[in-house]
Motif scaffolding. Structure first.
Motif, short mmCIF file in Angstrom:
data_model
loop_
_atom_site.label_atom_id
_atom_site.label_comp_id
_atom_site.label_asym_id
_atom_site.label_seq_id
_atom_site.Cartn_x
_atom_site.Cartn_y
_atom_site.Cartn_z
N GLU A 158 -17.44 -9.61 6.93
CA GLU A 158 -17.62 -9.37 5.50
C GLU A 158 -16.88 -8.11 5.10
N LEU A 159 -16.13 -8.19 4.03
CA LEU A 159 -15.30 -7.07 3.59
C LEU A 159 -14.94 -7.28 2.13
N SER A 160 -14.89 -6.18 1.37
CA SER A 160 -14.42 -6.25 0.00
C SER A 160 -13.46 -5.10 -0.25
N ASP A 161 -12.51 -5.33 -1.13
CA ASP A 161 -11.45 -4.35 -1.36
C ASP A 161 -11.11 -4.32 -2.83
N GLN A 162 -11.01 -3.13 -3.39
CA GLN A 162 -10.54 -2.96 -4.77
C GLN A 162 -9.28 -2.11 -4.73
N SER A 163 -8.24 -2.59 -5.39
CA SER A 163 -6.95 -1.92 -5.33
C SER A 163 -6.41 -1.68 -6.72
N VAL A 164 -5.88 -0.49 -6.93
CA VAL A 164 -5.23 -0.14 -8.19
C VAL A 164 -3.82 0.35 -7.86
N LYS A 165 -2.83 -0.21 -8.54
CA LYS A 165 -1.44 0.14 -8.25
C LYS A 165 -0.70 0.43 -9.55
N LEU A 166 0.06 1.51 -9.55
CA LEU A 166 0.85 1.90 -10.71
C LEU A 166 2.30 2.06 -10.29
N ASN A 167 3.21 1.41 -10.99
CA ASN A 167 4.65 1.53 -10.74
C ASN A 167 5.34 2.01 -12.00
N LEU A 168 6.18 3.03 -11.86
CA LEU A 168 6.94 3.56 -12.99
C LEU A 168 8.43 3.50 -12.68
N ILE A 169 9.22 3.09 -13.65
CA ILE A 169 10.68 3.15 -13.55
C ILE A 169 11.17 4.03 -14.70
N LEU A 170 11.63 5.23 -14.39
CA LEU A 170 12.06 6.19 -15.40
C LEU A 170 13.59 6.25 -15.43
N PRO A 171 14.22 5.80 -16.51
CA PRO A 171 15.68 5.88 -16.58
C PRO A 171 16.12 7.33 -16.77
N VAL A 172 17.01 7.78 -15.90
CA VAL A 172 17.53 9.13 -15.99
C VAL A 172 18.84 9.14 -16.78
N ASP A 173 19.69 8.17 -16.49
CA ASP A 173 20.91 8.00 -17.28
C ASP A 173 21.19 6.51 -17.41
N THR A 174 22.39 6.15 -17.80
CA THR A 174 22.66 4.74 -18.07
C THR A 174 22.67 3.89 -16.82
N SER A 175 22.84 4.50 -15.64
CA SER A 175 22.94 3.70 -14.43
C SER A 175 21.96 4.10 -13.35
N GLY A 176 21.15 5.10 -13.57
CA GLY A 176 20.23 5.56 -12.54
C GLY A 176 18.79 5.56 -13.02
N ASN A 177 17.90 5.17 -12.12
CA ASN A 177 16.47 5.15 -12.44
C ASN A 177 15.71 5.88 -11.35
N LEU A 178 14.70 6.63 -11.76
CA LEU A 178 13.77 7.23 -10.83
C LEU A 178 12.54 6.33 -10.76
N THR A 179 12.12 5.99 -9.54
CA THR A 179 10.98 5.09 -9.39
C THR A 179 9.83 5.83 -8.72
N PHE A 180 8.63 5.51 -9.16
CA PHE A 180 7.44 6.13 -8.59
C PHE A 180 6.35 5.09 -8.50
N GLY A 181 5.65 5.07 -7.35
CA GLY A 181 4.54 4.14 -7.17
C GLY A 181 3.34 4.84 -6.58
N LEU A 182 2.16 4.47 -7.04
CA LEU A 182 0.90 5.03 -6.52
C LEU A 182 -0.08 3.89 -6.33
N ASN A 183 -0.71 3.86 -5.15
CA ASN A 183 -1.62 2.77 -4.81
C ASN A 183 -2.91 3.36 -4.24
N LEU A 184 -4.04 2.98 -4.80
CA LEU A 184 -5.34 3.41 -4.31
C LEU A 184 -6.15 2.19 -3.89
#
Lengths: 75, 432
Positions: free
Chosen positions: B99-125
Protein backbone atom coordinates in the motif's frame (compact mmCIF):
# COMPACT_ATOMS: atom_id res chain seq x y z
CA UNK A 1 8.73 -16.14 -21.10
CA UNK A 2 9.33 -16.93 -24.78
CA UNK A 3 7.51 -15.28 -27.62
CA UNK A 4 7.66 -16.86 -31.04
CA UNK A 5 9.12 -14.83 -33.92
CA UNK A 6 5.75 -15.01 -35.68
CA UNK A 7 4.08 -13.11 -32.87
CA UNK A 8 6.79 -10.49 -32.91
CA UNK A 9 6.29 -9.99 -36.64
CA UNK A 10 2.51 -9.66 -36.24
CA UNK A 11 2.98 -7.10 -33.49
CA UNK A 12 5.39 -5.12 -35.65
CA UNK A 13 3.05 -5.19 -38.65
CA UNK A 14 0.09 -4.16 -36.51
CA UNK A 15 1.87 -1.08 -35.25
CA UNK A 16 3.71 -0.20 -38.47
CA UNK A 17 1.01 0.66 -41.02
CA UNK A 18 3.55 2.84 -42.74
CA UNK A 19 4.63 -0.26 -44.65
CA UNK A 20 1.33 -0.24 -46.47
CA UNK A 21 1.07 3.51 -47.12
CA UNK A 22 2.92 5.45 -49.76
CA UNK A 23 5.36 8.13 -48.74
CA UNK A 24 5.18 11.53 -50.37
CA UNK A 25 6.71 14.95 -50.15
CA UNK A 26 4.74 17.11 -47.75
CA UNK A 27 4.87 20.81 -48.54
CA UNK A 28 4.52 23.40 -45.75
CA UNK A 29 0.96 24.24 -46.85
CA UNK A 30 0.03 20.53 -46.59
CA UNK A 31 1.10 20.11 -42.96
CA UNK A 32 -2.21 20.99 -41.32
CA UNK A 33 -2.68 17.37 -40.15
CA UNK A 34 0.86 16.40 -39.12
CA UNK A 35 1.29 19.71 -37.28
CA UNK A 36 -1.68 18.95 -35.06
CA UNK A 37 -0.87 18.85 -31.34
CA UNK A 38 -1.96 15.21 -31.06
CA UNK A 39 0.41 14.20 -33.88
CA UNK A 40 3.54 15.18 -31.95
CA UNK A 41 5.74 12.06 -31.63
CA UNK A 42 6.05 12.05 -27.87
CA UNK A 43 3.78 11.31 -24.90
CA UNK A 44 1.29 13.94 -23.82
CA UNK A 45 2.38 16.05 -20.81
CA UNK A 46 -0.32 14.49 -18.61
CA UNK A 47 1.27 11.04 -19.13
CA UNK A 48 4.62 12.04 -17.58
CA UNK A 49 3.73 10.74 -14.12
CA UNK A 50 2.42 7.43 -15.48
CA UNK A 51 5.65 6.83 -17.39
CA UNK A 52 7.59 7.31 -14.16
CA UNK A 53 5.56 4.87 -12.08
CA UNK A 54 5.56 2.31 -14.94
CA UNK A 55 9.38 2.40 -14.93
CA UNK A 56 9.34 1.88 -11.14
CA UNK A 57 6.82 -0.97 -11.09
CA UNK A 58 8.13 -2.80 -14.16
CA UNK A 59 11.53 -4.13 -15.15
CA UNK A 60 11.49 -2.28 -18.47
CA UNK A 61 12.12 1.41 -19.10
CA UNK A 62 13.23 3.77 -21.82
CA UNK A 63 12.47 4.55 -25.49
CA UNK A 64 9.72 6.96 -24.46
CA UNK A 65 11.80 10.12 -24.21
CA UNK A 66 12.24 9.79 -20.45
CA UNK A 67 15.18 8.60 -18.37
CA UNK A 68 15.61 4.84 -18.14
CA UNK A 69 16.97 4.64 -14.62
CA UNK A 70 18.70 6.68 -11.97
CA UNK A 71 17.67 9.86 -10.21
CA UNK A 72 15.84 8.11 -7.40
CA UNK A 73 16.04 4.96 -5.31
CA UNK A 74 12.97 3.53 -6.98
CA UNK A 75 14.58 2.16 -10.18
CA UNK B 1 15.17 34.18 -54.41
CA UNK B 2 12.23 33.89 -52.06
CA UNK B 3 13.92 36.32 -49.68
CA UNK B 4 14.59 38.80 -52.49
CA UNK B 5 10.99 38.55 -53.77
CA UNK B 6 9.64 39.13 -50.26
CA UNK B 7 11.90 42.13 -49.85
CA UNK B 8 10.73 43.58 -53.16
CA UNK B 9 7.05 43.10 -52.30
CA UNK B 10 7.62 44.61 -48.88
CA UNK B 11 9.37 47.53 -50.49
CA UNK B 12 6.46 48.20 -52.85
CA UNK B 13 3.93 47.99 -50.02
CA UNK B 14 6.06 50.14 -47.71
CA UNK B 15 6.99 52.73 -50.35
CA UNK B 16 6.65 56.14 -48.89
CA UNK B 17 6.54 54.88 -45.28
CA UNK B 18 10.32 54.92 -44.57
CA UNK B 19 11.69 55.59 -42.02
CA UNK B 20 8.56 54.86 -39.99
CA UNK B 21 8.40 51.19 -40.92
CA UNK B 22 5.21 49.23 -40.30
CA UNK B 23 4.18 51.49 -37.42
CA UNK B 24 4.06 54.37 -39.85
CA UNK B 25 1.77 52.56 -42.26
CA UNK B 26 -1.01 55.07 -41.65
CA UNK B 27 1.12 57.69 -43.37
CA UNK B 28 2.19 55.40 -46.20
CA UNK B 29 -1.04 55.86 -48.11
CA UNK B 30 -0.60 59.65 -48.19
CA UNK B 31 2.51 59.49 -50.30
CA UNK B 32 2.49 59.03 -54.03
CA UNK B 33 4.26 56.03 -55.47
CA UNK B 34 7.12 56.91 -57.82
CA UNK B 35 6.53 53.67 -59.78
CA UNK B 36 3.28 55.10 -61.17
CA UNK B 37 5.22 57.46 -63.49
CA UNK B 38 4.67 56.81 -67.23
CA UNK B 39 8.26 57.82 -68.16
CA UNK B 40 10.48 54.73 -68.36
CA UNK B 41 13.76 56.60 -67.59
CA UNK B 42 12.43 57.27 -64.14
CA UNK B 43 12.37 53.51 -63.50
CA UNK B 44 16.16 53.31 -63.91
CA UNK B 45 16.46 55.87 -61.13
CA UNK B 46 13.61 54.58 -59.02
CA UNK B 47 14.54 50.88 -58.99
CA UNK B 48 17.93 51.22 -57.28
CA UNK B 49 16.40 53.69 -54.84
CA UNK B 50 13.53 51.29 -54.30
CA UNK B 51 15.90 48.46 -53.53
CA UNK B 52 17.94 50.63 -51.18
CA UNK B 53 14.96 52.01 -49.29
CA UNK B 54 13.28 48.62 -49.23
CA UNK B 55 16.28 47.01 -47.61
CA UNK B 56 16.58 49.74 -45.02
CA UNK B 57 12.86 49.70 -44.38
CA UNK B 58 12.95 45.97 -43.84
CA UNK B 59 15.91 46.19 -41.49
CA UNK B 60 14.33 49.01 -39.55
CA UNK B 61 11.11 47.09 -39.36
CA UNK B 62 12.99 44.06 -38.08
CA UNK B 63 14.72 46.12 -35.40
CA UNK B 64 11.42 47.70 -34.41
CA UNK B 65 9.68 44.31 -34.33
CA UNK B 66 12.44 42.73 -32.26
CA UNK B 67 12.29 45.35 -29.54
CA UNK B 68 8.50 45.46 -29.43
CA UNK B 69 7.66 41.79 -29.66
CA UNK B 70 8.03 40.00 -26.34
CA UNK B 71 7.75 36.25 -26.31
CA UNK B 72 5.54 35.06 -23.45
CA UNK B 73 6.79 33.00 -20.52
CA UNK B 74 5.41 29.48 -20.79
CA UNK B 75 4.18 28.03 -17.51
CA UNK B 76 3.11 24.42 -17.06
CA UNK B 77 1.70 23.14 -13.78
CA UNK B 78 1.15 19.44 -13.15
CA UNK B 79 -0.55 17.79 -10.18
CA UNK B 80 -0.73 14.02 -9.78
CA UNK B 81 -2.21 11.63 -7.21
CA UNK B 82 -1.15 7.99 -7.19
CA UNK B 83 -2.34 5.07 -5.08
CA UNK B 84 -1.35 1.42 -5.18
CA UNK B 85 -1.67 -1.82 -3.23
CA UNK B 86 -0.40 -5.36 -3.58
CA UNK B 87 0.83 -8.39 -1.66
CA UNK B 88 4.52 -8.68 -2.52
CA UNK B 89 6.50 -6.00 -0.74
CA UNK B 90 10.24 -6.25 -1.48
CA UNK B 91 11.07 -4.75 1.94
CA UNK B 92 9.69 -7.88 3.63
CA UNK B 93 11.11 -10.37 1.17
CA UNK B 94 8.33 -10.52 -1.39
CA UNK B 95 5.39 -10.75 1.00
CA UNK B 96 3.28 -8.11 2.74
CA UNK B 97 1.15 -5.21 1.64
CA UNK B 98 2.47 -2.72 -0.95
CA UNK B 99 0.00 0.00 0.00
CA UNK B 100 1.36 3.38 -1.03
CA UNK B 101 0.07 6.80 -2.00
CA UNK B 102 1.89 9.66 -3.67
CA UNK B 103 1.05 13.30 -4.31
CA UNK B 104 3.19 15.17 -6.81
CA UNK B 105 3.35 18.81 -7.81
CA UNK B 106 5.45 19.88 -10.79
CA UNK B 107 6.15 23.33 -12.20
CA UNK B 108 7.90 23.98 -15.52
CA UNK B 109 8.88 27.44 -16.74
CA UNK B 110 10.26 28.45 -20.15
CA UNK B 111 11.60 32.02 -20.00
CA UNK B 112 12.58 33.54 -23.36
CA UNK B 113 15.80 35.49 -23.03
CA UNK B 114 16.11 36.53 -26.66
CA UNK B 115 14.63 35.54 -30.00
CA UNK B 116 16.44 32.20 -30.10
CA UNK B 117 17.28 31.29 -26.51
CA UNK B 118 15.14 30.12 -23.63
CA UNK B 119 15.94 29.57 -19.98
CA UNK B 120 14.13 26.54 -18.57
CA UNK B 121 13.38 25.78 -14.94
CA UNK B 122 11.58 22.83 -13.37
CA UNK B 123 10.60 22.07 -9.76
CA UNK B 124 9.03 18.83 -8.58
CA UNK B 125 7.78 18.00 -5.09
CA UNK B 126 6.68 14.47 -4.14
CA UNK B 127 5.05 13.54 -0.87
CA UNK B 128 4.57 9.81 -0.50
CA UNK B 129 3.81 7.22 2.10
CA UNK B 130 6.32 4.46 1.89
CA UNK B 131 6.06 0.93 3.19
CA UNK B 132 9.82 0.67 2.78
CA UNK B 133 10.58 3.66 5.00
CA UNK B 134 8.25 2.45 7.74
CA UNK B 135 9.19 -1.21 7.76
CA UNK B 136 12.92 -1.32 7.57
CA UNK B 137 12.71 -1.89 11.31
CA UNK B 138 9.61 -4.08 11.37
CA UNK B 139 8.53 -7.39 9.97
CA UNK B 140 5.02 -6.38 8.90
CA UNK B 141 4.53 -3.92 6.07
CA UNK B 142 2.43 -0.82 6.49
CA UNK B 143 2.16 2.44 4.69
CA UNK B 144 2.06 4.78 7.65
CA UNK B 145 5.46 6.42 7.20
CA UNK B 146 5.91 9.34 4.83
CA UNK B 147 8.71 11.01 2.95
CA UNK B 148 9.24 14.00 0.67
CA UNK B 149 11.34 14.10 -2.48
CA UNK B 150 12.40 17.44 -3.94
CA UNK B 151 13.80 17.72 -7.46
CA UNK B 152 14.85 20.72 -9.53
CA UNK B 153 16.20 21.28 -13.04
CA UNK B 154 17.75 24.35 -14.68
CA UNK B 155 18.63 24.51 -18.36
CA UNK B 156 19.03 26.39 -21.62
CA UNK B 157 17.47 25.89 -25.06
CA UNK B 158 18.98 27.41 -28.17
CA UNK B 159 17.52 27.36 -31.67
CA UNK B 160 19.13 28.21 -35.00
CA UNK B 161 16.24 29.33 -37.17
CA UNK B 162 18.35 29.49 -40.33
CA UNK B 163 19.24 25.78 -40.04
CA UNK B 164 16.12 24.72 -38.10
CA UNK B 165 18.40 23.12 -35.50
CA UNK B 166 18.26 23.28 -31.75
CA UNK B 167 20.26 22.16 -28.79
CA UNK B 168 19.60 22.11 -25.06
CA UNK B 169 21.46 21.34 -21.87
CA UNK B 170 20.47 21.30 -18.23
CA UNK B 171 21.59 20.24 -14.80
CA UNK B 172 19.66 19.46 -11.67
CA UNK B 173 19.31 17.32 -8.62
CA UNK B 174 16.97 15.65 -6.18
CA UNK B 175 16.95 14.89 -2.46
CA UNK B 176 14.97 12.38 -0.43
CA UNK B 177 15.49 10.68 2.91
CA UNK B 178 17.62 7.84 1.54
CA UNK B 179 18.82 9.08 -1.85
CA UNK B 180 20.66 12.08 -3.28
CA UNK B 181 21.02 12.65 -7.02
CA UNK B 182 22.76 15.08 -9.38
CA UNK B 183 22.21 15.00 -13.13
CA UNK B 184 23.43 16.56 -16.38
CA UNK B 185 21.49 16.41 -19.62
CA UNK B 186 22.04 17.51 -23.19
CA UNK B 187 20.07 17.26 -26.42
CA UNK B 188 20.59 18.05 -30.11
CA UNK B 189 17.88 18.25 -32.74
CA UNK B 190 18.54 18.54 -36.47
CA UNK B 191 16.42 18.02 -39.58
CA UNK B 192 17.96 15.60 -42.09
CA UNK B 193 16.18 17.07 -45.10
CA UNK B 194 15.38 20.71 -45.99
CA UNK B 195 11.62 20.10 -45.79
CA UNK B 196 12.04 18.60 -42.26
CA UNK B 197 10.27 15.39 -43.13
CA UNK B 198 13.20 13.49 -41.66
CA UNK B 199 14.77 14.62 -38.40
CA UNK B 200 17.05 13.29 -35.71
CA UNK B 201 17.11 13.95 -31.97
CA UNK B 202 20.09 12.87 -29.86
CA UNK B 203 19.75 12.99 -26.09
CA UNK B 204 22.22 12.16 -23.33
CA UNK B 205 21.83 12.01 -19.56
CA UNK B 206 24.20 11.32 -16.67
CA UNK B 207 23.02 10.70 -13.09
CA UNK B 208 25.49 10.79 -10.19
CA UNK B 209 23.62 9.30 -7.25
CA UNK B 210 24.36 8.38 -3.66
CA UNK B 211 22.43 6.10 -1.32
CA UNK B 212 21.97 6.87 2.35
CA UNK B 213 22.52 3.32 3.54
CA UNK B 214 19.72 1.99 5.73
CA UNK B 215 19.79 -1.73 6.43
CA UNK B 216 17.00 -3.82 7.98
CA UNK B 217 17.22 -3.59 11.78
CA UNK B 218 17.99 -7.29 12.33
CA UNK B 219 20.91 -7.12 9.87
CA UNK B 220 22.65 -3.92 10.95
CA UNK B 221 25.20 -5.66 13.15
CA UNK B 222 26.17 -8.18 10.48
CA UNK B 223 28.87 -7.79 7.89
CA UNK B 224 27.89 -7.05 4.30
CA UNK B 225 31.09 -7.54 2.28
CA UNK B 226 29.41 -6.88 -1.07
CA UNK B 227 28.31 -3.38 0.00
CA UNK B 228 31.54 -1.69 -1.12
CA UNK B 229 30.05 1.60 -2.25
CA UNK B 230 27.06 3.84 -1.66
CA UNK B 231 27.29 5.36 -5.16
CA UNK B 232 25.27 4.67 -8.28
CA UNK B 233 26.10 6.10 -11.72
CA UNK B 234 23.64 6.02 -14.61
CA UNK B 235 24.46 6.91 -18.23
CA UNK B 236 21.82 7.16 -20.94
CA UNK B 237 22.14 7.83 -24.65
CA UNK B 238 19.10 7.83 -26.90
CA UNK B 239 18.46 8.55 -30.56
CA UNK B 240 15.08 9.32 -32.00
CA UNK B 241 14.46 9.36 -35.74
CA UNK B 242 11.25 11.02 -36.91
CA UNK B 243 9.72 10.61 -40.38
CA UNK B 244 6.67 12.42 -41.72
CA UNK B 245 5.64 9.79 -44.24
CA UNK B 246 2.71 11.61 -45.81
CA UNK B 247 0.21 14.31 -44.94
CA UNK B 248 -1.51 12.17 -42.31
CA UNK B 249 1.13 9.72 -41.07
CA UNK B 250 4.16 10.24 -38.83
CA UNK B 251 6.63 7.63 -37.61
CA UNK B 252 9.13 7.82 -34.76
CA UNK B 253 11.82 5.26 -33.91
CA UNK B 254 13.55 5.64 -30.55
CA UNK B 255 16.45 3.56 -29.36
CA UNK B 256 19.42 3.91 -27.13
CA UNK B 257 21.51 2.30 -24.46
CA UNK B 258 21.61 2.74 -20.71
CA UNK B 259 24.40 1.74 -18.36
CA UNK B 260 24.22 1.72 -14.57
CA UNK B 261 27.18 1.04 -12.29
CA UNK B 262 27.57 0.93 -8.57
CA UNK B 263 25.04 -0.11 -5.93
CA UNK B 264 22.21 -1.36 -8.16
CA UNK B 265 20.37 -3.30 -5.45
CA UNK B 266 18.31 -1.60 -2.74
CA UNK B 267 20.06 -1.89 0.66
CA UNK B 268 16.86 -2.30 2.73
CA UNK B 269 15.22 -4.98 0.57
CA UNK B 270 15.11 -8.37 2.33
CA UNK B 271 15.57 -11.77 0.69
CA UNK B 272 14.58 -14.98 2.51
CA UNK B 273 16.24 -18.34 1.85
CA UNK B 274 15.21 -21.88 2.47
CA UNK B 275 16.37 -23.21 5.85
CA UNK B 276 17.75 -19.79 6.94
CA UNK B 277 16.11 -17.96 9.82
CA UNK B 278 17.49 -14.53 9.08
CA UNK B 279 17.06 -12.87 5.69
CA UNK B 280 19.84 -11.38 3.62
CA UNK B 281 20.09 -7.98 1.95
CA UNK B 282 19.20 -7.91 -1.74
CA UNK B 283 22.35 -8.48 -3.82
CA UNK B 284 22.54 -7.67 -7.55
CA UNK B 285 25.48 -7.22 -9.97
CA UNK B 286 27.18 -3.83 -9.88
CA UNK B 287 26.70 -3.31 -13.63
CA UNK B 288 23.42 -3.16 -15.49
CA UNK B 289 22.87 -2.26 -19.12
CA UNK B 290 19.54 -1.78 -20.84
CA UNK B 291 18.56 -1.61 -24.50
CA UNK B 292 15.05 -0.43 -25.38
CA UNK B 293 13.69 -0.03 -28.90
CA UNK B 294 10.48 1.92 -29.37
CA UNK B 295 8.33 2.59 -32.44
CA UNK B 296 5.65 5.26 -32.41
CA UNK B 297 3.10 5.68 -35.21
CA UNK B 298 0.61 8.54 -35.28
CA UNK B 299 -2.09 8.69 -37.93
CA UNK B 300 -4.63 11.43 -38.56
CA UNK B 301 -7.69 9.37 -39.41
CA UNK B 302 -9.84 12.36 -40.30
CA UNK B 303 -13.00 13.91 -38.86
CA UNK B 304 -11.03 14.98 -35.79
CA UNK B 305 -9.70 11.51 -34.93
CA UNK B 306 -6.02 10.76 -34.33
CA UNK B 307 -4.61 7.34 -33.46
CA UNK B 308 -1.40 7.20 -31.40
CA UNK B 309 0.17 3.73 -31.24
CA UNK B 310 3.40 2.68 -29.57
CA UNK B 311 5.42 -0.51 -29.31
CA UNK B 312 8.60 -1.16 -27.29
CA UNK B 313 10.94 -4.12 -27.06
CA UNK B 314 13.31 -4.21 -24.08
CA UNK B 315 16.24 -6.37 -23.02
CA UNK B 316 18.84 -6.07 -20.28
CA UNK B 317 21.66 -8.12 -18.79
CA UNK B 318 19.51 -9.12 -15.79
CA UNK B 319 17.62 -11.46 -18.13
CA UNK B 320 14.45 -9.41 -18.54
CA UNK B 321 12.77 -9.45 -21.96
CA UNK B 322 9.72 -7.22 -22.26
CA UNK B 323 7.12 -6.16 -24.81
CA UNK B 324 4.96 -3.10 -24.38
CA UNK B 325 2.18 -1.90 -26.66
CA UNK B 326 -0.24 0.96 -26.25
CA UNK B 327 -2.99 2.61 -28.23
CA UNK B 328 -4.45 6.02 -27.59
CA UNK B 329 -7.16 7.76 -29.58
CA UNK B 330 -7.55 11.54 -29.64
CA UNK B 331 -11.19 12.29 -30.40
CA UNK B 332 -11.74 16.00 -31.05
CA UNK B 333 -15.32 16.54 -29.96
CA UNK B 334 -15.05 20.22 -30.91
CA UNK B 335 -12.13 22.61 -31.56
CA UNK B 336 -11.65 23.08 -27.81
CA UNK B 337 -12.36 19.66 -26.28
CA UNK B 338 -10.47 16.43 -26.95
CA UNK B 339 -11.32 13.05 -25.45
CA UNK B 340 -8.62 10.33 -25.31
CA UNK B 341 -9.31 6.72 -24.35
CA UNK B 342 -6.12 4.82 -23.45
CA UNK B 343 -5.07 1.18 -23.38
CA UNK B 344 -1.66 -0.29 -22.64
CA UNK B 345 -0.42 -3.88 -22.38
CA UNK B 346 2.93 -4.97 -20.95
CA UNK B 347 4.49 -8.39 -20.56
CA UNK B 348 7.94 -9.33 -19.30
CA UNK B 349 10.03 -12.33 -18.34
CA UNK B 350 11.59 -12.65 -14.90
CA UNK B 351 15.11 -11.58 -14.09
CA UNK B 352 17.48 -14.53 -13.69
CA UNK B 353 18.21 -13.27 -10.17
CA UNK B 354 14.57 -13.27 -9.05
CA UNK B 355 12.80 -15.81 -6.85
CA UNK B 356 9.82 -15.48 -4.53
CA UNK B 357 9.58 -15.61 -0.74
CA UNK B 358 11.82 -18.38 0.68
CA UNK B 359 12.49 -19.75 -2.80
CA UNK B 360 16.11 -18.73 -3.21
CA UNK B 361 18.85 -21.31 -2.92
CA UNK B 362 21.56 -20.70 -0.36
CA UNK B 363 24.39 -20.84 -2.91
CA UNK B 364 22.94 -18.21 -5.26
CA UNK B 365 25.47 -15.57 -6.32
CA UNK B 366 22.89 -12.81 -6.83
CA UNK B 367 19.35 -12.69 -5.44
CA UNK B 368 16.27 -10.49 -5.23
CA UNK B 369 12.62 -10.95 -4.27
CA UNK B 370 11.49 -7.68 -5.81
CA UNK B 371 8.37 -8.58 -7.78
CA UNK B 372 8.98 -5.62 -10.12
CA UNK B 373 11.66 -7.89 -11.63
CA UNK B 374 9.43 -10.98 -11.80
CA UNK B 375 7.51 -12.39 -14.76
CA UNK B 376 4.10 -10.79 -15.18
CA UNK B 377 1.80 -9.05 -17.58
CA UNK B 378 -0.16 -5.87 -16.94
CA UNK B 379 -3.04 -3.87 -18.36
CA UNK B 380 -3.64 -0.15 -18.14
CA UNK B 381 -6.89 1.52 -19.14
CA UNK B 382 -7.86 5.11 -18.79
CA UNK B 383 -9.29 8.23 -20.27
CA UNK B 384 -8.02 11.76 -20.77
CA UNK B 385 -9.61 15.12 -21.44
CA UNK B 386 -7.99 18.24 -22.82
CA UNK B 387 -9.71 21.60 -22.88
CA UNK B 388 -8.42 24.68 -24.70
CA UNK B 389 -10.03 27.61 -22.93
CA UNK B 390 -9.85 31.24 -23.96
CA UNK B 391 -9.22 32.68 -20.53
CA UNK B 392 -7.14 35.73 -19.82
CA UNK B 393 -6.51 37.60 -16.64
CA UNK B 394 -5.00 40.94 -15.88
CA UNK B 395 -3.26 42.29 -12.81
CA UNK B 396 -3.38 46.02 -13.28
CA UNK B 397 -1.20 47.00 -10.33
CA UNK B 398 1.90 45.37 -11.72
CA UNK B 399 0.73 45.53 -15.35
CA UNK B 400 0.80 41.79 -15.78
CA UNK B 401 -1.56 39.59 -17.74
CA UNK B 402 -1.61 35.93 -18.61
CA UNK B 403 -3.39 33.34 -20.69
CA UNK B 404 -4.60 29.90 -19.68
CA UNK B 405 -3.92 27.88 -22.79
CA UNK B 406 -4.86 24.32 -21.88
CA UNK B 407 -6.30 22.13 -19.15
CA UNK B 408 -5.65 18.39 -19.20
CA UNK B 409 -7.12 15.70 -16.96
CA UNK B 410 -6.13 12.05 -17.14
CA UNK B 411 -7.29 9.06 -15.06
CA UNK B 412 -5.83 5.58 -15.49
CA UNK B 413 -6.16 2.21 -13.75
CA UNK B 414 -3.24 -0.24 -13.78
CA UNK B 415 -3.43 -3.94 -12.88
CA UNK B 416 -0.59 -6.44 -12.74
CA UNK B 417 -1.04 -10.21 -12.95
CA UNK B 418 0.69 -10.76 -9.57
CA UNK B 419 -2.04 -8.75 -7.83
CA UNK B 420 -0.58 -5.23 -7.74
CA UNK B 421 -3.07 -2.56 -8.74
CA UNK B 422 -2.76 1.20 -8.99
CA UNK B 423 -4.67 4.20 -10.17
CA UNK B 424 -3.52 7.71 -10.86
CA UNK B 425 -5.13 11.07 -11.49
CA UNK B 426 -3.18 13.80 -13.27
CA UNK B 427 -4.19 17.36 -14.02
CA UNK B 428 -2.10 19.68 -16.17
CA UNK B 429 -2.44 23.42 -16.72
CA UNK B 430 -0.57 25.23 -19.48
CA UNK B 431 -0.40 28.98 -19.74
CA UNK B 432 1.72 32.01 -20.45
Amino acid sequence: MKISPKKIIWIFLLFSPSLFFSCETVHPYQRMYVDDKDMVLKPVPEAAYEINFESYREGAAGAIGKKAGGGCGCN
Amino acid sequence: MDVINKLMLLGVSRLGSWPYGPSGSSQAGNRKSSTKSSKPWKLFIACPLLIFFTTNTTLYAQVTDTTKQKKPIDVNFLFSYYQQDGEHSAVTGGTGTQELSDQSVKLNLILPVDTSGNLTFGLNLNHYTSASTDNIDNRKSSASASDVRTAWQLGWEQTYSSYQRAYSFSFGGSVESDYISTNFQGGWYTPLTPNQQHSLLIDGQVFLDRWVLYFPSELRDTIHPFITTDRRFSYHLSLQYEWIINRRLALGINSGVSLQKGLISTPFHRVYFEEEELPRIEYLPDTKWKWPLGIRVHYFLGSGLVSRSFYRYYIDNFGIRAHTASLELAIKLNPRLTLSPIYRYHTQSASKYFAGFEQHLADANYYTSDFDLSAFHSHKVGIGFRLLPYWQWHWKRIKWHGNLKSIGIRIVYYKRSDGLWAWTLTTAFGGS
